[in-house]
Scaffold this motif. Sequence first.
Motif, PDB file in Angstrom:
ATOM      1  N   UNK A  79       2.743  12.561   4.959  1.00  0.00           N
ATOM      2  CA  UNK A  79       1.479  11.945   5.383  1.00  0.00           C
ATOM      3  C   UNK A  79       1.565  10.424   5.233  1.00  0.00           C
ATOM      4  N   UNK A  80       2.126   9.980   4.107  1.00  0.00           N
ATOM      5  CA  UNK A  80       2.269   8.528   3.910  1.00  0.00           C
ATOM      6  C   UNK A  80       3.172   7.957   5.005  1.00  0.00           C
ATOM      7  N   UNK A  81       4.267   8.672   5.299  1.00  0.00           N
ATOM      8  CA  UNK A  81       5.169   8.186   6.363  1.00  0.00           C
ATOM      9  C   UNK A  81       4.419   8.070   7.696  1.00  0.00           C
ATOM     10  N   UNK A 114       0.823  -1.227   0.000  1.00  0.00           N
ATOM     11  CA  UNK A 114       0.000   0.000   0.000  1.00  0.00           C
ATOM     12  C   UNK A 114       0.854   1.273   0.000  1.00  0.00           C
ATOM     13  N   UNK A 115       1.820   1.320   0.894  1.00  0.00           N
ATOM     14  CA  UNK A 115       2.558   2.578   1.067  1.00  0.00           C
ATOM     15  C   UNK A 115       3.490   2.852  -0.115  1.00  0.00           C
ATOM     16  N   UNK A 116       4.106   1.790  -0.641  1.00  0.00           N
ATOM     17  CA  UNK A 116       4.981   1.972  -1.816  1.00  0.00           C
ATOM     18  C   UNK A 116       4.141   2.479  -2.991  1.00  0.00           C
ATOM     19  N   UNK A 117       2.939   1.929  -3.121  1.00  0.00           N
ATOM     20  CA  UNK A 117       2.053   2.335  -4.230  1.00  0.00           C
ATOM     21  C   UNK A 117       1.698   3.815  -4.106  1.00  0.00           C
ATOM     22  N   UNK A 118       1.336   4.214  -2.902  1.00  0.00           N
ATOM     23  CA  UNK A 118       0.949   5.625  -2.697  1.00  0.00           C
ATOM     24  C   UNK A 118       2.124   6.562  -2.959  1.00  0.00           C
ATOM     25  N   UNK A 119       3.318   6.130  -2.552  1.00  0.00           N
ATOM     26  CA  UNK A 119       4.500   6.997  -2.780  1.00  0.00           C
ATOM     27  C   UNK A 119       4.736   7.160  -4.278  1.00  0.00           C
ATOM     28  N   UNK A 120       4.564   6.059  -5.025  1.00  0.00           N
ATOM     29  CA  UNK A 120       4.789   6.137  -6.477  1.00  0.00           C
ATOM     30  C   UNK A 120       3.733   7.053  -7.109  1.00  0.00           C
ATOM     31  N   UNK A 121       2.486   6.951  -6.644  1.00  0.00           N
ATOM     32  CA  UNK A 121       1.419   7.814  -7.197  1.00  0.00           C
ATOM     33  C   UNK A 121       1.734   9.290  -6.941  1.00  0.00           C
ATOM     34  N   UNK A 122       2.206   9.554  -5.723  1.00  0.00           N
ATOM     35  CA  UNK A 122       2.512  10.954  -5.386  1.00  0.00           C
ATOM     36  C   UNK A 122       3.656  11.493  -6.243  1.00  0.00           C
ATOM     37  N   UNK A 123       4.665  10.661  -6.428  1.00  0.00           N
ATOM     38  CA  UNK A 123       5.823  11.106  -7.217  1.00  0.00           C
ATOM     39  C   UNK A 123       5.363  11.458  -8.630  1.00  0.00           C
ATOM     40  N   UNK A 124       4.367  10.729  -9.140  1.00  0.00           N
ATOM     41  CA  UNK A 124       3.902  10.997 -10.504  1.00  0.00           C
ATOM     42  C   UNK A 124       2.957  12.198 -10.545  1.00  0.00           C
ATOM     43  N   UNK A 125       2.068  12.290  -9.539  1.00  0.00           N
ATOM     44  CA  UNK A 125       0.990  13.297  -9.624  1.00  0.00           C
ATOM     45  C   UNK A 125       1.343  14.643  -9.000  1.00  0.00           C
ATOM     46  N   UNK A 126       2.002  14.613  -7.861  1.00  0.00           N
ATOM     47  CA  UNK A 126       2.298  15.887  -7.174  1.00  0.00           C
ATOM     48  C   UNK A 126       3.758  15.928  -6.763  1.00  0.00           C
ATOM     49  N   UNK A 127       4.642  15.920  -7.775  1.00  0.00           N
ATOM     50  CA  UNK A 127       6.063  15.810  -7.433  1.00  0.00           C
ATOM     51  C   UNK A 127       6.578  16.989  -6.612  1.00  0.00           C
ATOM     52  N   UNK A 128       5.909  18.148  -6.716  1.00  0.00           N
ATOM     53  CA  UNK A 128       6.436  19.328  -6.036  1.00  0.00           C
ATOM     54  C   UNK A 128       6.089  19.356  -4.548  1.00  0.00           C
ATOM     55  N   UNK A 129       5.035  18.641  -4.176  1.00  0.00           N
ATOM     56  CA  UNK A 129       4.487  18.870  -2.833  1.00  0.00           C
ATOM     57  C   UNK A 129       5.240  18.123  -1.744  1.00  0.00           C
ATOM     58  N   UNK A 130       5.385  18.772  -0.608  1.00  0.00           N
ATOM     59  CA  UNK A 130       6.196  18.262   0.499  1.00  0.00           C
ATOM     60  C   UNK A 130       5.359  17.406   1.453  1.00  0.00           C
TER      61      UNK A 130
END
Length: 711
Positions: free
Chosen positions: A250-252, A229-245
């Motif tokens: 939150x995933x962590x 689950x968490x690896x998937x969410x991290x990959x989605x974030x990297x693709x969709x909102x790469x700029x956001x901190x």
Amino acid sequence: MASPAPTDAAGGLPVTYERHGRIGVITVDHPPVNAVSQGVRGGLVAALDEGLADLAAEALLLVCAGRTFMAGADIREFGKAPAPPTLPEVVAWLDAAGKPVTAAIHGTALGGGLEIALACHFRVALPGARLGLPEVKLGLLPGAGGTQRLPRLVGPEKALDMILSGDPVGAEEALAIGLVDAVEDADTPLEAGLRAAERLLDRRRLAGRDVLVPVSARSGRITGTDPALFARRRAELAAKTPHLFSPHRIVDAVEAAVTLPFADGTARERALFLECMASPQRAGLIHAFFAEREVAKVPGLPTEAPLRTIGRTAVVGAGTMGTGIAMCFANAGLPVLLQDSSTDALARATATIRRNYETTARKGRLTMEQVEGRMALIRPTPSLDDVAGADLVVEAAFESMDVKRAVFRSLDAICKPGAILATNTSTLDIDAIAQATTRPDDVLGLHFFSPAQVMRLLEVVRGAGTSDTVLATAMALARKIGKVGVAVGNCHGFVGNRILHQRGCEAMALVGEGASPQQVDRVLTEFGFPLGHFAMTDLAGLDVGWRIRQERRKAGDPEAEAPDWLDVLAERGRHGQKTGAGVYRYEAGSRVPLPDPEVDSVIAEDRRRRGITPRIVADEDVRERCLYVMVNEAAKILDEGVAARPVDIDAIWLHGYGFPSWRGGLLFWAGQEGLRRIAAAVERHARRTGSPRWQPSPRLLRWAEAGSIPG
Ligand code: CAA
């Protein structure tokens, strides 16, 4: 726990304690939205202590007065030294309470407000309530146990959905996912809460033991989490909102809820929260939050300015803009006449509107009943006479002064006295349009942005004659239809497009010198814009700018530029996405811009014609020139009083042009970038080019000297 005097800034009592039978009731009353300020936090601890000490109180109930449950921490306190008791301390105190505490939720329970409810033993919601953790929208994460308790109640996957989107859920969904324990229909939250608290005490008596354990002590659905689950969410974030901190933190934090015991997870959440709090993105997003609200207060417009009633609306012109504007009114429940002399245009508009609504329904965001309800509000008509009874008419006809003046002459003859006559022009002189009528005080610009039903910005353009009442009514209407209305003055392009025009000129100059449109766009998307300048031009349509430039040349405007390669593309029928080709080419049905050798050769020919040998342009030059020229123009707009405050410009670029919200807005960002650095670069480019575009604004120079932008 020792608590400070429970008064708020106004000296009132934001939290009170009172017993109703065997239930001790803690009431938060801190208008307008019961934000959890220091006074509320101190008051909550004091009232909780009083309730715990009250021997006649077998259970406690937490309710809020006014329109909502607590809508979050007090955002105005962020960035200041934390004042005790902190929110995590209040939450820990509730969690450890020796008596069962019920939270009765109405309105919105958001952020720290929901975290307080999560620390209670039982949550009851009124049917219209909405619950969410929107901290991500402020560059934060829930920092008072929200990332640890929510997964324990609803499971980590749903918790991630809620915390990463920041979007609230309704009461029924909250019940279905286990976020609340009951939905109770009642006239007041007090009534609902008392009933629920009484039932709890009865259950406890029947069970002969405590039926409630705090969320912190439950494991619930936290076990059995999909390890991917968490690896998937991290990959989605990297693709969709790469700029956001903050989303990555939150995933962590939610992962910590799964992998660590509650106390350790909470400590991890705190550390991650403090990282977010210190990030410049938090400052930018909070500026953007308040900017949206600040622009509603127009300087110099008396707050008591009377408002006209807008019951019936009309839109003249059923092209793309007119169609979208009609949807805005219908979406807000306002009946709208959509007028166009072409019955074909009306049929096309009606079909487009239906298609749009049905697509929204397929995504589950509207019911078919709502689709039909909205369609029923939109009445197409070929007859201009039909708009006679409308309270507001928005003209969205062809962008030509002659056409607009003719429409306004007719509207003046037809419309009832007191009707507001608005034009959706994006560039033309509002006063020249108003002068075609006998009632310039009723005329103003309502500049919607395409697609009108989606984009939140509405430039409310005040003409020389526009009355206070008409301006105030338009600002109120903007809010009613869910737009961010920003009052601006009348000038070519108003505020947003005037700044955009300067960026466009600089982007064209850079391409002229040797940059490619793709390079310019890449630098801007890396900065955080969702679209680059040329991809945006393709979306808006090359024909729009081409037509405007032709108008200006025809009018003998000395500032109108000579025809360029964009005009060549427009002449060839490359009008952007809608024709499958513009500055880029588009494959059938796709919005992905692809480079096109035909465009490269048109650009090369343009350079040859001008005698330019292309050079390699550095990305830093593109960034500096495209962005600093905007800041200089914004300062000139303020010099001229076309915009009243820097915050108006920030809101315009945030809501109309996709300026990255985490940068706070154009001028907020300029302050962070360094005003001295910007002013020095502007002066350098002025010397280099001699162009009026780079002529430094006196205001920019003053800001640079002061090192900050006042107000
Ligand atoms: N803190 C301080 N002021 C707030 C506030 C908050 N959390 N929420 C709203 N306000 C203020 C607004 O600035 C506005 O003030 P003015 O009238 O002076 O302009 C006033 O309350 C009314 O707000 P709206 O105009 O937005 O009213 P609305 O009815 O349209 O919306 C709302 C109400 C849905 C609560 C909306 O204001 C909102 O979404 N607020 C923000 C909620 C939020 O983000 N909460 C999380 C904060 S972070 C947190 O809680 C976590 C943490 O641990 C630090």
